[in-house]
Design an enzyme around this catalytic site. Structure first.
Site, PDB file in Angstrom:
ATOM      1  N   ASP A  13      93.185  47.302  41.904  1.00  0.00           N
ATOM      2  CA  ASP A  13      92.405  48.393  42.967  1.00  0.00           C
ATOM      3  C   ASP A  13      91.157  47.804  43.510  1.00  0.00           C
ATOM      4  OD1 ASP A  13      94.226  50.351  42.352  1.00  0.00           O
ATOM      5  OD2 ASP A  13      93.503  50.977  40.566  1.00  0.00           O
ATOM      6  N   LYS A  16      92.355  44.439  47.349  1.00  0.00           N
ATOM      7  CA  LYS A  16      93.191  43.177  47.594  1.00  0.00           C
ATOM      8  C   LYS A  16      93.554  43.373  49.062  1.00  0.00           C
ATOM      9  CE  LYS A  16      95.406  43.046  43.730  1.00  0.00           C
ATOM     10  NZ  LYS A  16      94.608  43.887  42.942  1.00  0.00           N
ATOM     11  N   ASN A  38     104.508  48.777  41.455  1.00  0.00           N
ATOM     12  CA  ASN A  38     103.532  49.371  40.760  1.00  0.00           C
ATOM     13  C   ASN A  38     102.258  49.133  41.611  1.00  0.00           C
ATOM     14  OD1 ASN A  38     103.550  46.706  39.865  1.00  0.00           O
ATOM     15  ND2 ASN A  38     102.902  46.851  37.911  1.00  0.00           N
ATOM     16  N   GLY A  40      99.548  48.689  44.518  1.00  0.00           N
ATOM     17  CA  GLY A  40      99.235  49.549  45.692  1.00  0.00           C
ATOM     18  C   GLY A  40      98.211  49.039  46.721  1.00  0.00           C
ATOM     19  N   HIS A  41      98.711  48.710  47.795  1.00  0.00           N
ATOM     20  CA  HIS A  41      97.831  47.840  48.618  1.00  0.00           C
ATOM     21  C   HIS A  41      97.654  48.559  49.713  1.00  0.00           C
ATOM     22  CE1 HIS A  41      98.685  43.699  46.540  1.00  0.00           C
ATOM     23  NE2 HIS A  41      97.933  44.666  45.898  1.00  0.00           N
ATOM     24  N   ARG A 143     116.529  38.261  28.087  1.00  0.00           N
ATOM     25  CA  ARG A 143     117.711  37.710  28.862  1.00  0.00           C
ATOM     26  C   ARG A 143     119.353  38.739  29.082  1.00  0.00           C
ATOM     27  NH1 ARG A 143     117.547  33.174  24.270  1.00  0.00           N
ATOM     28  NH2 ARG A 143     116.824  35.001  23.174  1.00  0.00           N
ATOM     29  N   GLN A 223      97.720  44.009  40.556  1.00  0.00           N
ATOM     30  CA  GLN A 223      97.015  44.298  39.633  1.00  0.00           C
ATOM     31  C   GLN A 223      95.623  43.515  39.324  1.00  0.00           C
ATOM     32  OE1 GLN A 223     100.547  43.918  38.671  1.00  0.00           O
ATOM     33  NE2 GLN A 223     100.698  45.801  39.823  1.00  0.00           N
ATOM     34  N   THR A 300     100.031  56.427  42.234  1.00  0.00           N
ATOM     35  CA  THR A 300     100.079  57.602  41.503  1.00  0.00           C
ATOM     36  C   THR A 300      99.187  58.676  42.146  1.00  0.00           C
ATOM     37  OG1 THR A 300      98.621  56.719  39.868  1.00  0.00           O
ATOM     38  CG2 THR A 300     101.010  56.230  39.617  1.00  0.00           C
ATOM     39  N   ARG A 304      90.503  57.372  39.632  1.00  0.00           N
ATOM     40  CA  ARG A 304      90.107  56.440  38.782  1.00  0.00           C
ATOM     41  C   ARG A 304      88.863  56.449  38.047  1.00  0.00           C
ATOM     42  NH1 ARG A 304      91.197  53.169  44.287  1.00  0.00           N
ATOM     43  NH2 ARG A 304      93.342  52.729  44.218  1.00  0.00           N
ATOM     44  N   THR A 413      82.392  44.969  53.578  1.00  0.00           N
ATOM     45  CA  THR A 413      81.343  45.945  53.889  1.00  0.00           C
ATOM     46  C   THR A 413      82.206  47.308  54.308  1.00  0.00           C
ATOM     47  OG1 THR A 413      80.855  45.281  55.983  1.00  0.00           O
ATOM     48  CG2 THR A 413      79.415  44.315  53.728  1.00  0.00           C
TER      49      THR A 413
END
Ligand code: IMP
Length: 429
Positions: A13, A16, A38, A40-41, A143, A223, A300, A304, A413
């Protein structure tokens, strides 16, 4: 010409999405190499906001995108995301999206198991995204996974399916759950196979060909290093390696093909889910950071946890993650704070440490040692050059560079793509 890998330098978070989008415009290809849906972008393109979990961020601008073999792929999540973006006007076809034929699949019982384990763990729960990521990686390493290429051979899955269901049925019995309905599973897989297979290819070949033709490849990490299965705050981590080395193993390109490693770090720290967080602020300042930074999880929706910038952790991430330069994001969230603090070390049982100890008990016990700096009352929001930044904000950034022993290559910024200060072009290296 350098390729670029983007990885998170904190607990995910870090912003990215925006940086990857910014770089993707100049890349010939964008590749995911670990994790799954999983991630989140969030991408802000003009008036439109796109939220991606599985697809590489380049897809929004039509840059050819690849889901590498290091990703665990939920076929239904892939379909849903392709359809969601389609409804937003982003057409996705096999021309723009390639899925590695060796990706292990996340199946419905992986999701069930993730949730069952979390529910049964009480205070010890990891706080996962409950998407089945961990159980799917366990099956890969064990495997017994079903992979994308297996979707073309569903009638021959016999012994593989036996091993997989034997393993899961035992686990499910422990939770009082019925065994896996193999016929129902096969029917679901038959239903989705054509869709997934239409994108499937030996992605390593495509990538190596692109590399030999001098194409610019952008590796998009998910992540952050502090959630890395080896280097993160174990066991409160995700189930993949999030460091830059995975850009190689998770795609099939040799390590020399990875190039510049851009680590993304927020100008403060956040974390979702459980686990140690030395600089966490459970006070008004923490609340203010969360409100100003809109700190809610993309996947989710969870609130945070927020705290001051931890230079010890980011220095460690830069070292183990092989980070060449940092993109520092959300500096504008700190505008208006009278004082800003940076964690420069920890105190543990009377000793001072300049690294994060390995043991969970020590990680929970360390007390941050802070360096306080005057804040700035002026706005940094939307600044596009150093000249537009208040002197105190520049001092803050320079101090961070010193402490993490890594230069800042980009400064972000605002969520807007163009509100970025470029210090060093990662692609030009
Ligand atoms: P999992 O990856 O769903 O197994 O979750 C393991 C841990 O990683 C939890 O603390 C999650 O909150 C965290 N996590 C997983 N993906 C992300 C992400 O994209 N951003 C931030 N945290 C994440």
């Amino acid at each position: 010409m350098a390729n670029v890998a983007v990885i998170g330098a904190q607990w995910g978070d870090e912003g990215k999405g925006k940086i990857v989008d910014w770089l993707a415009e100049r890349a010939d290809m964008v590749v995911r190499f670990q994790g799954g849906h999983n991630a989140g972008h969030t991408l802000v393109v003009g008036e439109n906001v796109y939220k991606l979990s599985l697809l590489p961020s380049g897809i929004v601008r039509g840059t050819p995108s690849v889901i590498g073999n290091g990703v665990v792929l939920d076929p239904w999540a892939l379909k849903a995301e392709v359809e969601k973006l389609g409804a937003q006007g982003v057409a996705i076809s096999p021309e723009t999206l390639v899925v590695a034929d060796t990706c292990p699949l996340i199946l419905p019982f992986h999701r069930d198991l993730d949730g069952l384990r979390e529910d049964a763990s009480g205070a010890g729960k990891i706080g996962t995204t409950r998407r089945g990521i961990g159980p799917a990686y366990e099956d890969k390493v064990g495997r017994r996974a079903i992979r994308v290429c297996d979707l073309a051979h569903l009638d021959d899955l016999g012994p593989q399916l036996d091993r997989l269901t034997a393993h899961h049925d035992a686990l499910r019995a422990g939770f009082g759950e019925p065994p896996i309905d193999r016929e129902a599973l096969l029917a679901e897989l038959r239903d989705i196979a054509g869709f997934v297979l239409s994108f499937a290819q030996p992605a390593w070949r495509l990538l190596n060909e692109a590399r030999s033709r001098g194409r610019r490849i952008l590796f998009e990490g998910a992540q952050g290093v502090l959630l890395d299965i080896d280097h993160g705050t174990y066991p409160f981590v995700t189930s993949s390696n999030t460091v830059s080395g995975t850009a190689s193993a998770g795609t099939g390109i040799g390590p020399s093909g990875v190039g510049f490693v851009l680590g993304i770090a927020k100008a403060y720290t956040t974390r979702v889910g459980s686990g140690p967080f030395p600089t966490e602020l459970e006070d008004e300042t923490g609340t203010r950071l969360g409100e100003r930074g809109h700190e809610f999880g993309t996947v989710t929706g969870r609130k945070r946890r927020c705290g001051w910038f931890d230079a010890v952790l980011v220095r460690q991430s830069a070292a183990v993650g092989g980070i060449t330069g940092i993109a520092l994001t959300k500096i504008d969230v700190l505008d208006g704070f009278e004082e800003v603090k940076i964690c420069t070390g920890y105190r543990l049982r009377g000793e001072t440490l300049d690294y994060f100890p390995a043991h969970a008990a020590d990680q929970a016990l360390v007390e941050p040692v802070y360096e306080a700096m005057p804040g700035w009352s002026e706005s940094t929001a939307g600044a596009r050059s150093w000249a537009e930044l208040p002197a105190q904000a520049i001092k803050y950034v320079r101090r961070i560079e010193e402490l993490i022993r890594c230069p800042v290559a980009l400064l972000s910024t605002s969520p807007e793509r163009e509100d970025t200060i470029l210090v060093r072009d990662p692609f030009a290296d």
